[in-house]
Design a protein around this motif. Sequence first.
Motif, PDB file in Angstrom:
ATOM      1  N   LYS A  66      18.250  -4.443   7.898  1.00  0.00           N
ATOM      2  CA  LYS A  66      18.630  -4.580   6.495  1.00  0.00           C
ATOM      3  C   LYS A  66      20.033  -4.090   6.168  1.00  0.00           C
ATOM      4  CE  LYS A  66      14.000  -4.550   4.560  1.00  0.00           C
ATOM      5  NZ  LYS A  66      13.067  -3.907   3.635  1.00  0.00           N
ATOM      6  N   LEU A  67      20.587  -3.178   7.001  1.00  0.00           N
ATOM      7  CA  LEU A  67      21.870  -2.604   6.610  1.00  0.00           C
ATOM      8  C   LEU A  67      22.866  -2.394   7.743  1.00  0.00           C
ATOM      9  CD1 LEU A  67      23.599  -1.275   4.358  1.00  0.00           C
ATOM     10  CD2 LEU A  67      22.564   0.896   5.043  1.00  0.00           C
ATOM     11  N   LEU A  68      22.423  -1.884   8.865  1.00  0.00           N
ATOM     12  CA  LEU A  68      23.364  -1.373   9.858  1.00  0.00           C
ATOM     13  C   LEU A  68      23.983  -2.416  10.771  1.00  0.00           C
ATOM     14  CD1 LEU A  68      21.409   1.851  10.869  1.00  0.00           C
ATOM     15  CD2 LEU A  68      23.202   1.600   9.145  1.00  0.00           C
ATOM     16  N   VAL A  69      23.330  -3.567  10.929  1.00  0.00           N
ATOM     17  CA  VAL A  69      23.792  -4.550  11.917  1.00  0.00           C
ATOM     18  C   VAL A  69      23.868  -5.937  11.286  1.00  0.00           C
ATOM     19  CG1 VAL A  69      23.117  -5.731  14.046  1.00  0.00           C
ATOM     20  CG2 VAL A  69      22.878  -3.265  13.880  1.00  0.00           C
ATOM     21  N   ASN A  70      24.949  -6.627  11.592  1.00  0.00           N
ATOM     22  CA  ASN A  70      25.065  -8.058  11.288  1.00  0.00           C
ATOM     23  C   ASN A  70      24.785  -8.778  12.606  1.00  0.00           C
ATOM     24  OD1 ASN A  70      25.899 -10.696  10.985  1.00  0.00           O
ATOM     25  ND2 ASN A  70      27.711 -10.180   9.794  1.00  0.00           N
ATOM     26  N   PRO A  71      23.626  -9.411  12.748  1.00  0.00           N
ATOM     27  CA  PRO A  71      23.252  -9.988  14.046  1.00  0.00           C
ATOM     28  C   PRO A  71      24.170 -11.108  14.523  1.00  0.00           C
ATOM     29  CG  PRO A  71      21.704 -10.667  12.339  1.00  0.00           C
ATOM     30  CD  PRO A  71      22.614  -9.649  11.718  1.00  0.00           C
ATOM     31  N   ILE A  72      24.995 -11.635  13.659  1.00  0.00           N
ATOM     32  CA  ILE A  72      25.930 -12.687  14.060  1.00  0.00           C
ATOM     33  C   ILE A  72      27.059 -12.110  14.898  1.00  0.00           C
ATOM     34  CG2 ILE A  72      27.598 -14.402  13.208  1.00  0.00           C
ATOM     35  CD1 ILE A  72      25.684 -14.745  10.784  1.00  0.00           C
TER      36      ILE A  72
END
Length: 81
Positions: A64-70
């Motif tokens: 939800k907050l710590l990682v941008n999976p892209i």
Amino acid sequence: MLKATIIVKLKEGVDDPEGKTIKHSLELLNFEGIKEVKVAKLYEIYLDLSLEDGKKEVEEMIKKLLVNPIIHDYEFRVEEI
């Protein structure tokens, strides 16, 4: 009490302008042989939960907050302290 350690890095091939700036600054300070600098973030989160609930909670925080999976890869561990 639990301690969650989360390391977030840019995926291979994603431009790292902060790493490039650090590399350039190190070269200006006469450090030699530096091929590449990569910057990562390390999060330490302390929780008052069971180990099982803590792992689930940390996975939700990551999504939800710590990682941008892209653009990010990550690894984490949750341990009792």
